[in-house]
Design a protein around this motif. Structure first.
Motif, PDB file in Angstrom:
ATOM      1  N   TYR A 195       0.944  -1.343  -0.148  1.00  0.00           N
ATOM      2  CA  TYR A 195      -0.128   0.025  -0.076  1.00  0.00           C
ATOM      3  C   TYR A 195       0.793   1.285  -0.124  1.00  0.00           C
ATOM      4  O   TYR A 195       0.434   2.382  -0.538  1.00  0.00           O
ATOM      5  CB  TYR A 195      -1.021  -0.080   1.226  1.00  0.00           C
ATOM      6  CG  TYR A 195      -2.257  -0.970   0.945  1.00  0.00           C
ATOM      7  CD1 TYR A 195      -3.027  -0.693   0.022  1.00  0.00           C
ATOM      8  CD2 TYR A 195      -2.210  -1.888   2.093  1.00  0.00           C
ATOM      9  CE1 TYR A 195      -4.058  -1.649  -0.106  1.00  0.00           C
ATOM     10  CE2 TYR A 195      -3.312  -2.685   2.000  1.00  0.00           C
ATOM     11  CZ  TYR A 195      -4.163  -2.595   0.749  1.00  0.00           C
ATOM     12  OH  TYR A 195      -5.288  -3.472   0.643  1.00  0.00           O
TER      13      TYR A 195
ATOM     14  N   TYR B 108       0.652   4.003  -2.466  1.00  0.00           N
ATOM     15  CA  TYR B 108       0.405   5.332  -2.470  1.00  0.00           C
ATOM     16  C   TYR B 108       1.515   6.288  -2.936  1.00  0.00           C
ATOM     17  O   TYR B 108       1.143   7.507  -3.602  1.00  0.00           O
ATOM     18  CB  TYR B 108       0.411   5.673  -0.933  1.00  0.00           C
ATOM     19  CG  TYR B 108       0.155   6.823  -0.375  1.00  0.00           C
ATOM     20  CD1 TYR B 108      -1.123   7.620  -0.044  1.00  0.00           C
ATOM     21  CD2 TYR B 108       1.215   7.763   0.145  1.00  0.00           C
ATOM     22  CE1 TYR B 108      -1.435   8.760   0.392  1.00  0.00           C
ATOM     23  CE2 TYR B 108       1.153   9.122   0.331  1.00  0.00           C
ATOM     24  CZ  TYR B 108      -0.318   9.693   0.807  1.00  0.00           C
ATOM     25  OH  TYR B 108      -0.451  10.918   1.150  1.00  0.00           O
TER      26      TYR B 108
ATOM     27  N   PRO C 281      -4.827   3.494  -1.321  1.00  0.00           N
ATOM     28  CA  PRO C 281      -3.681   2.985  -0.354  1.00  0.00           C
ATOM     29  C   PRO C 281      -3.716   3.704   0.909  1.00  0.00           C
ATOM     30  O   PRO C 281      -3.262   2.841   1.848  1.00  0.00           O
ATOM     31  CB  PRO C 281      -2.465   3.385  -1.238  1.00  0.00           C
ATOM     32  CG  PRO C 281      -3.139   4.270  -2.046  1.00  0.00           C
ATOM     33  CD  PRO C 281      -4.480   4.188  -2.405  1.00  0.00           C
TER      34      PRO C 281
ATOM     35  N   GLY D 231      -5.725   1.450   3.129  1.00  0.00           N
ATOM     36  CA  GLY D 231      -5.123   0.160   3.153  1.00  0.00           C
ATOM     37  C   GLY D 231      -3.900   0.282   4.324  1.00  0.00           C
ATOM     38  O   GLY D 231      -3.901  -0.522   5.120  1.00  0.00           O
TER      39      GLY D 231
ATOM     40  N   GLN E 162      -8.692  -3.859   1.329  1.00  0.00           N
ATOM     41  CA  GLN E 162      -8.473  -4.514   0.259  1.00  0.00           C
ATOM     42  C   GLN E 162      -9.191  -4.732  -0.952  1.00  0.00           C
ATOM     43  O   GLN E 162      -9.176  -4.608  -2.049  1.00  0.00           O
ATOM     44  CB  GLN E 162      -7.797  -5.792   0.597  1.00  0.00           C
ATOM     45  CG  GLN E 162      -7.176  -6.941  -0.377  1.00  0.00           C
ATOM     46  CD  GLN E 162      -6.640  -8.066   0.173  1.00  0.00           C
ATOM     47  OE1 GLN E 162      -6.381  -7.969   1.400  1.00  0.00           O
ATOM     48  NE2 GLN E 162      -6.620  -9.121  -0.701  1.00  0.00           N
TER      49      GLN E 162
ATOM     50  N   THR F  51      -9.426  -1.295  -2.862  1.00  0.00           N
ATOM     51  CA  THR F  51      -8.501  -1.136  -3.821  1.00  0.00           C
ATOM     52  C   THR F  51      -8.309  -2.011  -5.031  1.00  0.00           C
ATOM     53  O   THR F  51      -7.988  -1.681  -5.909  1.00  0.00           O
ATOM     54  CB  THR F  51      -7.079  -1.251  -2.911  1.00  0.00           C
ATOM     55  OG1 THR F  51      -7.155  -0.438  -2.133  1.00  0.00           O
ATOM     56  CG2 THR F  51      -5.814  -1.060  -3.799  1.00  0.00           C
TER      57      THR F  51
END
Length: 230
Positions: free
Chosen positions: A155, A159, A169, A172, A204, A207
């Protein structure tokens, strides 16, 4: 351009498959083998479930290593040390998960031997039941922790890449941090708090769905110049 989008979709697909395999293994396939009066008496009568469950639980660890390998050319541009860390932790998590499933199959063998033993012999299995169960229990949480740290790095790399909405992210990272906190608290003697794990699943899923639908943004593929993980 298309390579970045396809990579993002591949990562999203692997994240979804990892979630599905983990949920199927832990929530559907394996529970009957651990039902009352415990695995020693129950697992032997669910041998096929235990074997299938062991394979399903391996899938997320295999897929995390697949994500680290597939994403290596892109991830390294946003932090080579972090990308190497992801690769190393994904490999370590897979190794620990393999050990965990070996212990699970050893518990199955113990249960089968218990079922074949006579009433007078069954008392001798009690000590082995406790040792095998506790060994698998703690290796399981070590596996969860190593996999969680790998997810945290993934993550962080997503990011920094700026190749998807940064809120995803960021969510996350925060969610996996809660999951790791739950594991550490449990290792420290507290009851495991599943409420701290739920956000990691939500993060999760969000994303993975975005990546599967959109992929990674090609226009943001240039290296990130900031300090830190690089």
């Amino acid at each position: 351009m298309h390579e970045e989008k396809n990579l993002g979709r591949l990562i999203g697909l692997m994240m979804l498959l990892a979630m599905a395999a983990s949920m199927a293994g832990f929530l559907v396939v394996l529970p009957p083998a651990f039902a009352d009066p415990g695995y020693l008496a129950s697992a032997g009568s669910h041998a096929s479930r235990v074997r299938i469950g062991a394979l399903l639980v391996l899938v997320p660890a295999v897929l995390m290593l697949g994500i680290a390998l597939a994403g290596w050319p892109t991830f390294r541009r946003h932090g080579e040390r972090a990308a190497l860390g992801l690769l190393a932790l994904a490999a370590a998590a897979l190794a620990v998960t393999i050990v965990e499933q070996g212990l699970l199959l050893a518990m199955l063998s113990l249960s089968q031997a218990f079922g074949a033993a006579g009433p007078a012999e069954r008392a001798a299995f009690e000590a082995a039941r406790v040792v095998a169960g506790q060994a698998r229990h703690w290796v399981h949480y070590f596996s969860l922790f190593s996999g969680g740290v790998a997810s945290l790095i993934l993550y962080a790399l997503l990011y920094r890449s700026r190749q998807l909405p940064r809120a995803l992210p960021a969510l996350g990272v925060a969610a996996v941090a809660l999951q790791l906190a739950a594991i550490l608290l449990h290792v420290g003697g507290q009851a495991f708090d599943f409420n701290l794990v739920a956000p990691a699943g939500i993060g999760q899923l969000a994303t993975a769905c975005w990546l599967l639908a959109v992929g990674l943004r090609p226009q943001a593929a240039a290296p990130y110049a900031g300090a830190g993980l690089a």
